[in-house]
Structures are given as structure tokens and as C-alpha cells.
Write an enzyme that holds these catalytic residues in place. Sequence first.
Site, mmCIF file in Angstrom:
data_model
loop_
_atom_site.group_PDB
_atom_site.id
_atom_site.type_symbol
_atom_site.label_atom_id
_atom_site.label_comp_id
_atom_site.label_asym_id
_atom_site.label_seq_id
_atom_site.Cartn_x
_atom_site.Cartn_y
_atom_site.Cartn_z
ATOM 1 N N LYS A 1 43.246 35.601 30.256
ATOM 2 C CA LYS A 1 43.374 37.058 30.150
ATOM 3 C C LYS A 1 44.259 37.587 31.273
ATOM 4 O O LYS A 1 44.526 36.862 32.250
ATOM 5 C CB LYS A 1 41.985 37.695 30.203
ATOM 6 C CG LYS A 1 41.266 37.427 31.509
ATOM 7 C CD LYS A 1 39.783 37.773 31.426
ATOM 8 C CE LYS A 1 39.122 37.528 32.760
ATOM 9 N NZ LYS A 1 37.669 37.469 32.659
ATOM 10 N N TYR B 1 56.985 51.983 59.749
ATOM 11 C CA TYR B 1 56.371 53.292 59.541
ATOM 12 C C TYR B 1 55.179 53.477 60.468
ATOM 13 O O TYR B 1 54.411 52.541 60.705
ATOM 14 C CB TYR B 1 55.904 53.416 58.084
ATOM 15 C CG TYR B 1 57.041 53.572 57.108
ATOM 16 C CD1 TYR B 1 57.897 54.678 57.172
ATOM 17 C CD2 TYR B 1 57.263 52.611 56.135
ATOM 18 C CE1 TYR B 1 58.948 54.815 56.269
ATOM 19 C CE2 TYR B 1 58.309 52.746 55.228
ATOM 20 C CZ TYR B 1 59.154 53.855 55.300
ATOM 21 O OH TYR B 1 60.179 53.985 54.415
HETATM 22 C C1 LIG Z 1 37.171 36.299 33.151
HETATM 23 C C2 LIG Z 1 35.933 35.746 32.608
HETATM 24 C C3 LIG Z 1 35.520 34.446 32.946
HETATM 25 C C4 LIG Z 1 36.231 33.594 33.968
HETATM 26 O O1 LIG Z 1 35.741 33.917 35.246
HETATM 27 P P1 LIG Z 1 36.231 33.137 36.548
HETATM 28 O O2 LIG Z 1 35.370 33.675 37.618
HETATM 29 O O3 LIG Z 1 37.670 33.511 36.733
HETATM 30 O O4 LIG Z 1 36.067 31.698 36.266
HETATM 31 C C5 LIG Z 1 34.391 33.941 32.325
HETATM 32 N N1 LIG Z 1 33.690 34.684 31.438
HETATM 33 C C6 LIG Z 1 34.054 35.940 31.107
HETATM 34 C C7 LIG Z 1 33.237 36.707 30.126
HETATM 35 C C8 LIG Z 1 35.171 36.514 31.678
HETATM 36 O O5 LIG Z 1 35.512 37.756 31.362
#
Ligand SMILES: *Cc1c(COP(=O)(O)O)cnc(C)c1O
Length: 379
Positions: A35, A264
Site C-alpha cells: 500500500k 534560516y
Molecule cells: C499496513 C498493514 C500491515 C503491515 O504492517 P507492518 O507493520 O508494516 O508490517 C498489516 N496489516 C494491515 C491491516 C495493514 O494495514
Amino acid sequence: MRTTSITIHPDALMHNLKVIKKKLNPNTKVLAMVKADAYGHGIDATVPALIHADGFGVACLSEAMAVKQVLDSRNVKKPIVLIEGAFSLDEWKVAVEHDFGCLIHHQNQLAWALAHQPKQDQCCHTIWLKYNTGMSRLGFNDDQIILAAKSLTDAGYRLILTSHFACADDKTHPLNALQISKFDQALARIRAFAPDTLGSLCNSAGIFNFKDHHHDWVRAGIALYGSKPVADQSAKALNLMPAMTLSAQVMAIHTLAAGDSIGYSALWAAQKPHKIAVVSIGYGDGYPRVVMGAKVSVSDTLGNRHLCDIIGRVAMDMFMIDIDGLDIAIDAPVVLWGDSPTIDEVALCAGTIGYELMCRLTTRPKRCIMDAYPPNKES
Ligand SMILES: *Cc1c(COP(=O)(O)O)cnc(C)c1O
């Protein structure tokens, strides 16, 4: 030319997938979480390297389409799972049409699935049914989960009961045991009427911290990318390799006189004559402005690398580093994160986590891929 760049290392992604698989028993499958454009690494760069995962998890339909395109181009068919499910009835229909696996966390989604069913042999005929065991984010509660499961299995669906840990990075947190026990109980109750129901509980942290609770599918994200999943161990200690290097270059060098301030708000001033370099990256590229005490790795004229302090404020396109006493030339390569410093070290200095730094890189840095991808067939 400004050579600020994000380099993706397919070999590291492949290595991390192997490290994860070694933690699992051979029947447990890996849903590679890609994702948010593969946690900022890019779907196109990442999915081919993770081609031996058992499936891919995404947040929404457009991400699923992007993954499908990469798999299709390599003639690979693997489940692609919408880990938050459809956002509307129309999306549900499109997901069924493309045979994307869907999660169901809410009564509306349940109604769509009961009203418009896919064919028996489709991937989307397996529903990832989300149970809220303590995160209070998505999922059916204790009083609804069994009913939801019953209505889906009565309609002929196969289920993967799924839940998400709130505190898996801290294995001593009491919420973990509660979530595990709720999950196990619900899974047993559902299996009493639907014996082929599978389970999926663990994210990356769960994979490393709760090895007796992997069930049938784990959902691996951050560990694939080589950033630390657990609180008490570094990525390196877990044998995970960084899949991304963020780099820039030295674009100017100055010797300040005692009393000269830089950047800055004039936050830093030289106490004595002092050599500094200007580095070609800033928050416009996604490097965090808020860092306190962060270091970068700079190569000297002999190619030796040195960790140097960022001094003064990070600006949109540039910041300054302390190179006093070092033999650094214009155009010298600078690593912001990668093998050293690690993204987790920078995240700590920015009051955040590796996940966020990866995801908030902008489109400005040039993107490149280091080396070759594996063949489709596992050797
Ligand atoms: C993003 C996600 C994961 C992966 O989590 P990590 O901590 O990056 O391994 C697992 N399960 C769900 C439902 C997620 O949204």
C-alpha cells in the site's frame, strides 16, 4: 545537474522476504503489503522483487490496479487483496470483476457481498473478515463477528478471519495477549460451522514477536522494506536490509569566520573558523525539517565515508553540514538514509518512524532501481 535521488534495492527486498519466510512454518503464506505505493518505494520497483510473495495487500482499488498491471506484465497470477475492502457498492463490483480479494469490516460491505456474489472459483470468493480485537479502528465487534461470519459462509463464501495488533512492536504490552486470545476464540467458534476458515493476525512486528500466532497468512510490510518492526531490536540485528537509499550531493563548501551564522533563523554560529558544506536536499524532497541531531554520511576525496552533523535549519532545497577537518569536494555523494545512517536513526531524530519518512518522499528526487529482479520461477 541536481542528483538528489531515491535508489531502490531489489536484492534487499528479496532478502527481507526470505528472512521473513524463514520465521514462518512452511504452510504460512505471506501477503506482501505494498500500500501507499509500496511504502514510498514504488509499486513498479517493488512488486517484481517480491514476486515470490503469496499475495499483495493494498489499501484501495487504484493501488490494486497498479499491482495487477505489474503482475500481468510478468504473466504472474497472485491474490491482490484490498485490505480495507470496497468503499462503495460500485467499487465492490469492480473488485469482483478484476477478481481482487476484499476485506469486509463493516455492515455495508457485508450487504454488498451478499447482494453481488462472485463465482465460486474466483479469488474474491474468499473474504478477509475483519475482527476488532482491541485496535478499535476497523472490524466487527465481539457481538457481531460470529453473525457476520455465519451470513457469509451460509452464502457460500470462504473466510480468512483477520485482525490487527495495536501494540505488537512492544511484546510485553498486555493488549497483545488479549487480542490473541479473542482472535483464537473467535476463530475456533467460526471453524465449528466453517472448518476451512483460515486466520491472519500478524503484521511485521507480530511475525517477529509472536511466532506461535502466525496462523495461515501473515501481512508483512515494514520488515520487507528493511526498517525496524519491533521496539527493542534494530533492523540490522534482525538481519533486515534497507531497501531504499536516499542520497544527494555536496553543492557548495564554505569556510566560516568565527561568529558567522548559517541558515534560516541563524540557529547555528561558528565559534572559530569552520568548514561547512551545503547538501542538495531539503523538505521539498521529503527530508524532515524537524530533525534534531541527525547525521548524514559524506564521502571524502579518498572515498571514505564520514558521519557529519546537520547544522542550522533544514530548508526546502538544501541544508548545511559540519565538515570541519575533512577532505570533502564539491559533488561528493551524501547518503541521507540507507545502510548508514539508517532510516530508523533519522526517524528517531525527527520524532517519527521509518514508515512515515518512506511514505512522505516527494516526486522531486530522481528514482532509480539498483539491479536485477528474480525470475518468475523460484529457484
Ligand atoms: C499496513 C498493514 C500491515 C503491515 O504492517 P507492518 O507493520 O508494516 O508490517 C498489516 N496489516 C494491515 C491491516 C495493514 O494495514
